[in-house]
Design a protein around this motif. Structure first.
Motif, PDB file in Angstrom:
ATOM      1  N   GLU A  66     -64.666  14.713  41.390  1.00  0.00           N
ATOM      2  CA  GLU A  66     -64.557  15.932  42.209  1.00  0.00           C
ATOM      3  C   GLU A  66     -65.493  15.866  43.419  1.00  0.00           C
ATOM      4  O   GLU A  66     -65.118  16.258  44.521  1.00  0.00           O
TER       5      GLU A  66
ATOM      6  N   GLU B  83     -63.564  21.391  46.393  1.00  0.00           N
ATOM      7  CA  GLU B  83     -63.822  20.267  45.481  1.00  0.00           C
ATOM      8  C   GLU B  83     -65.242  20.324  44.943  1.00  0.00           C
ATOM      9  O   GLU B  83     -65.494  20.033  43.774  1.00  0.00           O
TER      10      GLU B  83
ATOM     11  N   HIS C 135     -65.322  22.689  42.212  1.00  0.00           N
ATOM     12  CA  HIS C 135     -64.722  22.136  40.985  1.00  0.00           C
ATOM     13  C   HIS C 135     -65.775  21.305  40.236  1.00  0.00           C
ATOM     14  O   HIS C 135     -65.891  21.383  39.012  1.00  0.00           O
TER      15      HIS C 135
ATOM     16  N   GLU D  45     -54.814  13.565  45.354  1.00  0.00           N
ATOM     17  CA  GLU D  45     -54.636  14.679  44.406  1.00  0.00           C
ATOM     18  C   GLU D  45     -53.830  14.239  43.184  1.00  0.00           C
ATOM     19  O   GLU D  45     -54.088  14.698  42.069  1.00  0.00           O
TER      20      GLU D  45
ATOM     21  N   GLN E 256     -54.424  21.936  39.742  1.00  0.00           N
ATOM     22  CA  GLN E 256     -53.821  20.724  40.313  1.00  0.00           C
ATOM     23  C   GLN E 256     -52.397  20.960  40.794  1.00  0.00           C
ATOM     24  O   GLN E 256     -51.981  20.390  41.805  1.00  0.00           O
TER      25      GLN E 256
ATOM     26  N   GLU F 187     -52.903  22.599  44.078  1.00  0.00           N
ATOM     27  CA  GLU F 187     -53.469  21.692  45.086  1.00  0.00           C
ATOM     28  C   GLU F 187     -52.422  20.691  45.595  1.00  0.00           C
ATOM     29  O   GLU F 187     -52.325  20.450  46.789  1.00  0.00           O
TER      30      GLU F 187
HETATM   31 FE1  OFO Z   1     -58.383  18.675  44.625  1.00  0.00          FE
HETATM   32  O1  OFO Z   1     -58.889  18.513  42.865  1.00  0.00           O
HETATM   33 FE2  OFO Z   1     -60.403  19.239  42.364  1.00  0.00          FE
HETATM   34  O2  OFO Z   1     -59.841  19.495  40.650  1.00  0.00           O
END
Ligand code: OFO
Length: 174
Positions: free
Chosen positions: A17, A50, A53, A94, A127, A130
């Motif tokens: 991440e 990110e 995350h 991704e 995900q 994303e």
């Molecule tokens: Fe763009 O991925 Fe973080 O989870």
């Protein structure tokens, strides 16, 4: 309590991440240099996401009495071939992250770690979002192609993106 294997795998995901954020920041720097400032803002916001995350996993490890590791990061590329190339690379990246998250879920199931499996569901859903948002940008870039005014308008629209911090998660980037 996290198993040794689960802790190691979650720490590896922190690295993934953080590197994602690093890669997107490098993409943002390139886009700024190309005067695509709206695209650059979009990528910078993605870099911040990110980072959060990574911090979400970092905090989860602490809450489960483990030690998060602050990893060494590989140097991201600095040269790209325009916005279309960047978003294609972002989609590939991704998809790689989605595969990493799926592997983590498989491991949590194997370890019978219900708490981590439940925690990871947020990332599974994230995900999907994303990947979809990058696909949308690629579609729009395919429509405008080399049309200067079209690209300018898309750049303006991309620049509207803002960052919404995740509830309860610290963010290191400003
Ligand atoms: Fe763009 O991925 Fe973080 O989870």
């Amino acid at each position: 309590m996290l198993s040794k294997k689960m802790l190691k795998a979650l720490n590896k995901q922190i690295q993934e991440e953080l590197y994602s954020g690093y890669l997107y920041l490098a993409m943002s720097a390139y886009l700024s240099d190309q005067n695509l400032n709206g695209f650059a803002t979009w990528m910078r916001m993605q870099a911040r996401e990110e980072d959060s995350h990574a911090m979400k996993i970092y905090q989860y490890i602490i809450e489960h009495n483990g030690q998060p590791l602050v990893p060494e990061l590989q140097k991201p590329p600095r040269d790209f071939k325009g916005a279309a190339d960047i978003f294609k690379q972002a989609l590939d990246h991704e998809r790689h992250i989605t595969a990493c998250i799926n592997d983590l879920v498989d491991l949590a199931q194997k370890e019978k770690d219900k708490a981590t499996e439940s925690f990871l569901q947020w990332f599974v859903d994230e995900q999907v979002e994303e990947e979809n948002q990058v696909v949308e940008v690629i579609k729009q870039l395919n429509i405008v192609k080399d049309d200067g005014p079209g690209l300018w308008m898309l750049d303006q629209e991309m620049g509207q993106r803002t960052f919404t911090p995740l509830p309860g998660i610290e963010n290191r980037m400003v």
